[in-house]
Design an enzyme around this catalytic site. Structure first.
Site, PDB file in Angstrom:
ATOM      1  N   ASP A  86      33.213  18.474  94.853  1.00  0.00           N
ATOM      2  CA  ASP A  86      32.299  17.545  95.530  1.00  0.00           C
ATOM      3  C   ASP A  86      31.354  18.317  96.446  1.00  0.00           C
ATOM      4  OD1 ASP A  86      31.374  14.898  96.485  1.00  0.00           O
ATOM      5  OD2 ASP A  86      32.415  15.468  98.329  1.00  0.00           O
TER       6      ASP A  86
ATOM      7  N   GLU B  36      34.124  16.250  89.174  1.00  0.00           N
ATOM      8  CA  GLU B  36      34.123  17.037  90.403  1.00  0.00           C
ATOM      9  C   GLU B  36      35.215  18.100  90.368  1.00  0.00           C
ATOM     10  OE1 GLU B  36      32.362  14.047  93.783  1.00  0.00           O
ATOM     11  OE2 GLU B  36      34.513  13.927  93.370  1.00  0.00           O
TER      12      GLU B  36
ATOM     13  N   GLU C 173      38.901  18.638  93.194  1.00  0.00           N
ATOM     14  CA  GLU C 173      37.883  17.583  93.339  1.00  0.00           C
ATOM     15  C   GLU C 173      37.168  17.732  94.683  1.00  0.00           C
ATOM     16  OE1 GLU C 173      37.646  12.753  93.997  1.00  0.00           O
ATOM     17  OE2 GLU C 173      39.590  13.704  93.642  1.00  0.00           O
TER      18      GLU C 173
END
Length: 143
Positions: free
Chosen positions: A45, A114, A41
């Site tokens: 991102d 993400e 994640e």
């Protein structure tokens, strides 16, 4: 997951990255699995931010402040949740029993998007991640 890979038009090299991308910490703790999605994640991102910043910079003539606001609206929890829902990612999320009983939280569904983009980046490289992200997000921007 084969249906998802076909939808994304990708051919994974390391399927374990994608299993990790869909593994919530509650699932990892209950099933003694090695990793949850949080590291992927984190990478996803950053890749999302870069891809969308690059797209906006090259496509539009807005000021830095305007581009920042636009990027923030397309790379945020609400937007990621929308992309995740559109891809049906909630069908692949692995959570522990407590999370199952309380229902999937919006933040988890958003985080999975993400994490998946992070997995694609790590597994298949920047160009594939970029193309995948643009295919998903640009229609929302241009709408």
């Amino acid at each position: 997951m084969e249906e998802l890979f076909n939808k994304l038009n990708i051919v994974p090299k390391d399927i374990n990255l994608y299993k990790t991308a869909f593994s919530h910490s509650s699932y990892v703790n209950e099933h003694k699995v090695k990793n949850d999605y949080e590291r992927l994640e984190f990478v996803g991102d950053a890749v999302l931010d870069l891809v969308i910043a690059d797209y906006l910079y090259n496509k539009y003539r807005e000021t830095e402040g305007e581009m920042t606001k636009i990027r923030a609206s397309y790379v945020c929890e609400n937007a990621n949740y929308c992309y995740s829902e559109g891809l049906g990612l909630e069908n692949y999320i692995l959570v522990g029993n407590g999370e199952k009983e309380s229902g999937l939280k919006k933040a988890i569904v958003a985080d999975i998007f993400e994490a998946l983009m992070g997995a694609i980046y790590i597994d298949l490289g920047y160009a594939t991640a970029r193309n995948t992200i643009l295919r998903i997000i640009v229609p929302y921007i241009e709408d």
